[in-house]
Each structure stands twice: as C-alpha cells, then as structure tokens.
Design a protein around this motif. Structure first.
Motif, mmCIF file in Angstrom:
data_model
loop_
_atom_site.group_PDB
_atom_site.id
_atom_site.type_symbol
_atom_site.label_atom_id
_atom_site.label_comp_id
_atom_site.label_asym_id
_atom_site.label_seq_id
_atom_site.Cartn_x
_atom_site.Cartn_y
_atom_site.Cartn_z
ATOM 1 N N VAL A 64 15.056 -34.540 -82.488
ATOM 2 C CA VAL A 64 14.850 -33.174 -81.753
ATOM 3 C C VAL A 64 13.718 -32.270 -82.176
ATOM 4 O O VAL A 64 13.063 -31.867 -80.867
ATOM 5 C CB VAL A 64 16.256 -32.429 -81.904
ATOM 6 C CG1 VAL A 64 16.385 -30.888 -81.330
ATOM 7 C CG2 VAL A 64 17.417 -33.319 -81.576
ATOM 8 N N ILE A 65 13.555 -32.215 -83.245
ATOM 9 C CA ILE A 65 12.318 -31.193 -83.714
ATOM 10 C C ILE A 65 11.017 -32.024 -82.991
ATOM 11 O O ILE A 65 10.168 -31.149 -82.449
ATOM 12 C CB ILE A 65 12.408 -30.811 -85.237
ATOM 13 C CG1 ILE A 65 13.597 -29.960 -85.535
ATOM 14 C CG2 ILE A 65 10.962 -30.470 -85.284
ATOM 15 C CD1 ILE A 65 13.506 -29.850 -87.063
ATOM 16 N N VAL A 66 10.993 -33.177 -83.207
ATOM 17 C CA VAL A 66 9.741 -33.792 -82.883
ATOM 18 C C VAL A 66 9.592 -33.758 -81.253
ATOM 19 O O VAL A 66 8.437 -33.600 -80.484
ATOM 20 C CB VAL A 66 9.775 -35.212 -83.348
ATOM 21 C CG1 VAL A 66 8.498 -36.055 -82.588
ATOM 22 C CG2 VAL A 66 9.506 -35.361 -84.778
ATOM 23 N N ALA A 67 10.777 -33.764 -80.528
ATOM 24 C CA ALA A 67 10.761 -33.729 -78.950
ATOM 25 C C ALA A 67 10.248 -32.102 -78.779
ATOM 26 O O ALA A 67 9.223 -32.261 -77.612
ATOM 27 C CB ALA A 67 12.107 -33.975 -78.657
ATOM 28 N N VAL A 68 10.742 -31.120 -79.552
ATOM 29 C CA VAL A 68 10.387 -29.918 -79.166
ATOM 30 C C VAL A 68 8.841 -30.070 -79.562
ATOM 31 O O VAL A 68 8.024 -29.206 -78.521
ATOM 32 C CB VAL A 68 11.189 -28.839 -80.119
ATOM 33 C CG1 VAL A 68 10.621 -27.613 -79.813
ATOM 34 C CG2 VAL A 68 12.461 -28.994 -79.661
#
Length: 167
Positions: free
Chosen positions: A139-143
C-alpha cells in the motif's frame, strides 16, 4: 522590485539565440538533468547488487526474490537509458545531427525516468517488506508510485498545457 516573473515572451526575446545556440543550450540542459538522474540510479543499482550476497536474502521467499530481480533489471535498464545519450553523442559526434540527437536523447531520458520509478518502487518494497507487513508495504509503495506520477508527469503536463493555452 517585485517577485513576479517576467512575461515569458519578453525573456525569450532578450535571448535572441540562433538555432545552433538553442540546440547547444538544450543539450547542456539535458546533460545537467542526466547527471542528477544517473547518480541516484547508479547508487540504487550498486545497493541492489550487494543485496543478493547476504544471508538474509538467501532465506527470503519467492515474492522477495521476484521483486528483487525485477527491481535489479529495472535499475539496469534505467541506468542504460540515462547513459544512452552519451553513447549516441559519441557515435554521431561532429556529424551535424544535433537537431535529431536531442529529441532522441530526451525520449531516452523520459523512458529512463519511467523505469526509474519502477526501480525506486521495487527497492522501497524490498525494504518495507522487511520493516512492515507485506500488505502495508504494498500500500505504501502504491502511494509512493502515485506521488511520483503526480509530481513527475501530471504536474509538468498540466503546466505545459496551461502554458500552451496561454500563448
């Protein structure tokens, strides 16, 4: 004295550069941009090369090995694209094709930046997957990817279109 920028047309009228001078300026600007991109990409590539030789990496799961392999390849490809204008310039040097070389080198640079987002994101995922649970890391990488897309592509495209509409 005001902080307001000078009108765009007035600035360019004062430059009064001919076509050759414009091409020289564009090439110098592109080289400056490449210096910045090359350094970061080469540091990331070197970091990635070292990971494969650690004991922790040997014990990692298939997901980590796949992310690592994709990230390493993306980093190598980005490095190649950032160095490609140098090779292009060397091969066509003094052939009077700078007007053709600069647009090609610019496309190589943009391609390198796209692949660099993949490499940075993969490196970030490798580290966050160790520090956090996998779902949070993804999720953090997608953001982060969305952040890169907004500031590297959406914003510049918006500025470009707004400028074209104002002309």
């Amino acid at each position: 004295m005001t902080d307001e920028p000078q009108p765009r047309t007035a600035r360019y009228q004062r430059l009064e550069e001919d076509a050759g001078e414009r091409l020289d300026r564009q090439w110098i600007e592109l080289l400056q941009e490449l210096r910045l991109a090359q350094t970061g990409t080469q540091i990331l590539f070197a970091f990635l090369l070292g990971i494969a030789f650690t004991n922790v990496f040997e014990d990692a799961d298939a997901f980590t090995h796949t992310v690592y392999a994709c990230t390493l390849v993306a980093s190598a490809l980005a490095t190649g694209l950032f160095l490609a204008p140098v090779s292009l310039h060397r091969i066509v040097f003094q052939r009077k094709v700078r007007d053709k070389m600069i647009p090609i080198a610019a496309k190589m640079t943009v391609g390198g930046l796209v692949i660099l987002i993949v490499a940075i994101s993969g490196g970030l995922l490798l580290v966050l997957d160790v520090a956090l649970n996998r779902t949070a890391a993804i999720v953090i990488v997608a953001v982060v990817v969305a952040w890169f897309v907004v500031f590297w592509y959406v914003l510049p495209t918006w500025v470009r279109r707004a400028n074209e509409a104002a002309e």
